[in-house]
Design a protein around this motif. Structure first.
Motif, PDB file in Angstrom:
ATOM      1  N   CYS A 135     -35.158 -43.611 -60.257  1.00 47.24           N
ATOM      2  CA  CYS A 135     -35.113 -45.047 -59.953  1.00 47.24           C
ATOM      3  C   CYS A 135     -34.019 -45.373 -58.943  1.00 47.24           C
ATOM      4  O   CYS A 135     -33.886 -46.519 -58.521  1.00 47.24           O
TER       5      CYS A 135
ATOM      6  N   HIS B  53     -35.300 -45.660 -68.375  1.00 52.96           N
ATOM      7  CA  HIS B  53     -34.267 -46.144 -67.457  1.00 52.96           C
ATOM      8  C   HIS B  53     -33.166 -46.915 -68.164  1.00 52.96           C
ATOM      9  O   HIS B  53     -32.421 -47.667 -67.540  1.00 52.96           O
TER      10      HIS B  53
ATOM     11  N   CYS C  18     -29.489 -42.512 -66.341  1.00 52.20           N
ATOM     12  CA  CYS C  18     -30.622 -42.960 -67.162  1.00 52.20           C
ATOM     13  C   CYS C  18     -31.024 -41.846 -68.134  1.00 52.20           C
ATOM     14  O   CYS C  18     -30.786 -40.665 -67.887  1.00 52.20           O
TER      15      CYS C  18
ATOM     16  N   CYS D 196     -31.196 -40.476 -60.990  1.00 53.47           N
ATOM     17  CA  CYS D 196     -32.500 -40.761 -61.585  1.00 53.47           C
ATOM     18  C   CYS D 196     -33.510 -41.106 -60.488  1.00 53.47           C
ATOM     19  O   CYS D 196     -33.131 -41.524 -59.395  1.00 53.47           O
TER      20      CYS D 196
HETATM   21 ZN   LIG Z   1     -33.610 -44.531 -63.922  1.00 55.41          ZN
END
Ligand SMILES: [Zn+2]
Length: 313
Positions: free
Chosen positions: A174, A162, A179, A172
């Motif tokens: 996340c 990340h 990332c 991503c």
């Molecule tokens: Zn990420």
């Protein structure tokens, strides 16, 4: 009298639960696996762990280690959050397993236990400055610096998947963009492969994928058969991997980098490109590290969880 202890490692994944007993030399004595009972939720999965432990447990089993694919509190043995499994928030997993089995139980991050497995018994053996990266659905990492596994404050160290690596729009897992894992993971490679198949429907890659969406494995196979479309995809993958590995090198300077996960099966096809790209970007006077594939493969996390348990006693 020499004690012949054994140690139990648990690899809790999003789909598979795997449990093994290992001896002090890292050999797997017995192993069991089951599909994670996702519908049954937390209670059911803890019950599965208990049942599998009972199957591999030996009279000399001393301790249990669990690799957690998410955030946890090692002191309290508390799972804080597992993104891939619903309901795993604030679960006193270590206490539960201890109460059900009578065995002391410890938790550690899944990438860190995999690194520990490779460091003690695999491709990182004897290396004081060592990086382990798993390139699969996402990118996980863990670092051994000066003979110590780096955990950092609250264990976040190693989440290099990340770190931001590009300004291009690359969503991503996340929730953010750009990332490393968004552009270099197996998921990213498979996405690029599907787009390539759409553009090149007559390629060997398209033929191998057939009616199904192309996968990273299809890319590796087609590349081994000389498919130019697949070889281009692996050149791009190598460039993204190198971009992140240069950052890793500047941050931790490992002597050896070990790559695990599905994408690492194509390492031999990408290694020259990765090394050349890294060589161009490293500060002058520094050398590209040794880059190797995981030796323990899918078992790195399983063995490493048991190693962590053994070393936590
Ligand atoms: Zn990420």
């Amino acid at each position: 009298m020499v004690r012949e202890d054994s140690f139990i490692g648990i690899d809790l994944g999003g789909t598979q639960l795997r449990v093994a007993a290992i001896d002090a030399a890292g050999r797997i004595l017995d192993r069991r696996a089951a599909p994670v009972d996702r519908a049954g939720g937390v209670r059911a999965v803890i019950g599965q762990m208990e049942a599998l432990i009972a199957k591999v447990r030996r009279p000399d089993t001393a301790v249990v280690g669990i690799g957690v694919p998410g955030a946890f509190d090692p002191g309290q043995g508390l799972v804080l959050d597992i993104p891939a499994l619903a309901g795993w928030t604030a679960i006193p997993l270590a206490t539960e397993i201890e109460a059900r089995t009578g065995l002391p139980t410890v938790l550690e991050n899944d990438a860190k236990v995999a690194a520990l497995g490779e460091w003690r018994f695999g491709a990182g053996r004897g290396i004081a400055d060592f990086a382990y990266l798993t390139i699969s659905t996402g990118i996980g990492g863990a670092f051994v610096v000066g003979d110590r596994l780096v955990r950092g404050f609250r264990g976040l160290a190693g989440e290099v998947g990340h770190t931001r690596i590009t300004d291009r729009s690359a969503p991503c897992s996340c929730g953010h963009e750009g990332c490393w894992e968004a552009v270099a993971s197996g998921t990213a490679l498979a996405r690029a492969a599907r787009m390539a198949v759409d553009r090149q429907p007559r390629s060997r890659l398209a033929a191998l994928a057939g009616e199904a969406p192309a996968t990273g494995e299809d890319v590796t196979r087609a590349a081994r058969e000389g498919c130019p479309v697949a070889l281009t995809l692996l050149r791009e993958e190598a460039a993204w991997l190198a971009a992140g590995l240069v950052n890793v090198q500047h941050a931790f300077s490992p002597e050896r980098v070990v790559l695990g996960g599905g994408v690492s099966q194509a390492l031999d096809l990408m290694l020259a490109d990765i090394r050349e790209a890294m060589r161009r970007r490293l500060l002058p006077g520094h050398e590209v590290p040794d880059i190797a594939s995981s030796k323990l493969g899918d078992d790195a996390g399983l063995i490493g969880a048991a190693v962590h348990a053994k070393e936590s006693r």
